[in-house]
Write a protein that holds these residues in place. Structure first.
Motif, short mmCIF file in Angstrom:
data_model
loop_
_atom_site.label_atom_id
_atom_site.label_comp_id
_atom_site.label_asym_id
_atom_site.label_seq_id
_atom_site.Cartn_x
_atom_site.Cartn_y
_atom_site.Cartn_z
N GLY A 1 0.81 -1.21 0.00
CA GLY A 1 0.00 0.00 0.00
C GLY A 1 0.85 1.26 0.00
O GLY A 1 2.07 1.24 -0.09
N SER A 2 0.15 2.39 0.11
CA SER A 2 0.85 3.68 0.11
C SER A 2 1.50 3.99 1.44
O SER A 2 2.50 4.71 1.50
CB SER A 2 -0.14 4.79 -0.25
OG SER A 2 -1.23 4.81 0.67
N ASP A 3 0.96 3.44 2.54
CA ASP A 3 1.50 3.69 3.87
C ASP A 3 2.06 2.39 4.44
O ASP A 3 1.38 1.36 4.43
CB ASP A 3 0.42 4.23 4.81
CG ASP A 3 -0.10 5.59 4.38
OD1 ASP A 3 0.68 6.32 3.72
OD2 ASP A 3 -1.26 5.90 4.68
N SER B 1 -4.66 -6.41 -13.89
CA SER B 1 -4.27 -5.55 -12.78
C SER B 1 -5.05 -5.92 -11.53
O SER B 1 -6.18 -6.41 -11.60
CB SER B 1 -4.50 -4.07 -13.11
OG SER B 1 -3.80 -3.69 -14.28
N ASP C 1 -6.61 0.04 1.13
CA ASP C 1 -6.11 -0.14 2.49
C ASP C 1 -7.02 0.56 3.50
O ASP C 1 -7.99 1.25 3.13
CB ASP C 1 -4.67 0.35 2.62
CG ASP C 1 -4.50 1.84 2.34
OD1 ASP C 1 -5.49 2.58 2.42
OD2 ASP C 1 -3.36 2.26 2.05
N HIS D 1 -6.88 4.59 0.93
CA HIS D 1 -6.07 4.79 -0.26
C HIS D 1 -6.24 3.59 -1.19
O HIS D 1 -6.43 2.46 -0.74
CB HIS D 1 -4.58 4.94 0.10
CG HIS D 1 -4.29 6.13 0.95
ND1 HIS D 1 -3.98 6.04 2.29
CD2 HIS D 1 -4.25 7.45 0.65
CE1 HIS D 1 -3.77 7.23 2.78
NE2 HIS D 1 -3.93 8.12 1.81
N GLU E 1 -4.48 1.58 -4.46
CA GLU E 1 -3.29 1.36 -5.28
C GLU E 1 -3.63 0.39 -6.39
O GLU E 1 -4.56 -0.42 -6.28
CB GLU E 1 -2.15 0.80 -4.43
CG GLU E 1 -1.67 1.72 -3.32
CD GLU E 1 -0.88 2.89 -3.86
OE1 GLU E 1 -0.28 2.76 -4.94
OE2 GLU E 1 -0.87 3.95 -3.19
N LEU E 2 -2.87 0.47 -7.48
CA LEU E 2 -3.09 -0.39 -8.64
C LEU E 2 -1.82 -1.16 -8.93
O LEU E 2 -0.76 -0.57 -9.18
CB LEU E 2 -3.50 0.43 -9.86
CG LEU E 2 -3.94 -0.38 -11.11
CD1 LEU E 2 -5.19 -1.19 -10.79
CD2 LEU E 2 -4.19 0.55 -12.29
N LEU E 3 -1.92 -2.48 -8.87
CA LEU E 3 -0.80 -3.35 -9.22
C LEU E 3 -0.97 -3.75 -10.68
O LEU E 3 -1.79 -4.60 -11.01
CB LEU E 3 -0.78 -4.58 -8.32
CG LEU E 3 0.35 -5.59 -8.52
CD1 LEU E 3 1.70 -4.94 -8.26
CD2 LEU E 3 0.16 -6.80 -7.62
N ARG E 4 -0.22 -3.12 -11.57
CA ARG E 4 -0.38 -3.31 -13.01
C ARG E 4 0.38 -4.53 -13.51
O ARG E 4 1.38 -4.92 -12.94
CB ARG E 4 0.10 -2.06 -13.76
CG ARG E 4 -0.62 -0.78 -13.40
CD ARG E 4 -0.03 0.41 -14.13
NE ARG E 4 -0.67 1.66 -13.75
CZ ARG E 4 -1.74 2.15 -14.34
NH1 ARG E 4 -2.29 1.48 -15.35
NH2 ARG E 4 -2.27 3.30 -13.94
#
Length: 305
Positions: free
Chosen positions: A157-159, A175, A180, A184, A186-189
């Motif tokens: 994640g971002s944090d 993807s 979280d 936030h 997030e994208l797992l491409r």
């Protein structure tokens, strides 16, 4: 519109905590996890309750994931235990601690993915510490599963340390969407490329092992290694190997003679029944394989990966 009446007494009604759609030959089913630690299976077309059973404990079922290729349902109870259920027979195939599947942390979310391009099934597991790991799912001959670790990310994640609470796979773009607890996304491409060569390493190794077992034959002198027909027997018998030389005693023992036999202490005597070496002491097996108590079972189930 359909209504699904959950099992339970009227004074203590059950509350749904998770659900997943499970396609079957007879029709679409809806699996519902309850806060009482039970699973309820409904027929979507009629809304009829088909089956209700305990999920190996009273803890709330917080997440369900269905793997179509292997026809199994993964159930997460209280973020600490994962049970695997056969979608056709409703039988429990395996049970694991969550930390065993997530490489050390409790499990917050999971999702099953079928990669059609690679012809494999994946289980995406999100830890409460923000980690993410991906395991490959395969069926064994005994109908149980192997879950082999392919990929691990300490912070997805971002944090850092923020739990991942939602996972969703988008097949068109290959993807994974990660959400979280801090709101936030997030994208797992390009998941296939993220896994890299880890996907290609498992299947060829399994095929090579099976091929080696099929081609293994008894090797005799003059016998063919490539033909299925045995080769001619050898015309000469190989000479027997020379007998090994007797083991030499330590210098202290060799120097002794008949006049000093009385000086030999019991601890200096070598027991020949064990090949010239003292017998090894075998510790008493313990519960779960530790010294102290006898036991016939291991502490944890065998888990590939």
């Amino acid at each position: 519109q359909r209504e699904f009446h959950l099992p339970g007494a009227s004074e203590h009604p059950a509350t749904p905590s998770s659900m997943v759609a499970v396609p079957q030959d007879a029709g679409l089913q809806l699996w519902v996890g309850l806060d009482t630690g039970s699973l309820a299976v409904f027929e979507v077309q009629s809304g009829m309750l088909m089956r209700s059973f305990s999920c190996q404990g009273p803890e709330v079922v917080v997440c369900l994931a269905f793997c179509h290729r292997n026809s199994v349902v993964f159930a997460l109870s209280a973020h600490k235990r994962v049970t695997i259920w056969d979608a056709s027979s409703y039988s429990c195939l395996q049970k694991y601690p969550a930390e065993l599947m997530t490489c050390g942390s409790d499990l917050s979310a999971m999702a099953a993915i079928d990669l059609q391009s690679a012809e494999l099934s994946l289980l995406v597991l999100a830890g409460v510490d923000g980690s993410l790991c991906i395991r490959r799912i395969t069926r064994r001959a005994d109908r149980k599963l192997n879950c082999v670790l392919l990929w691990y990310l300490e912070t997805a994640g971002s944090d850092m340390g923020c739990p991942l609470t939602a996972l969703s796979y988008h097949a068109a773009t290959d993807s994974v969407v990660l959400g979280d607890a801090g709101c936030h996304v997030e994208l797992l491409r390009e998941l296939r490329e993220q896994l890299g060569t880890a996907v290609d390493m498992v299947e060829p190794a399994a095929r090579g092992s099976a091929a080696a077992q099929q081609q293994a034959q008894v090797s005799l002198p003059g016998a063919s290694r490539t033909s299925e027909e045995p080769g001619p027997l050898p015309t000469t018998v190989p000479a027997p190997a020379p007998a090994p030389a007797p083991a030499s005693f330590p210098p202290r023992e060799a120097a002794r003679n008949e006049d000093h036999i009385a000086d030999v202490h019991p601890e200096d005597v070598i027991d020949d029944s064990h090949g010239g070496y003292p017998a090894a002491e075998t510790p008493e097996l313990a519960r779960d394989g530790y010294p102290g108590e006898n036991s016939d079972t291991a502490a944890f189930p065998v888990f590939s990966g």
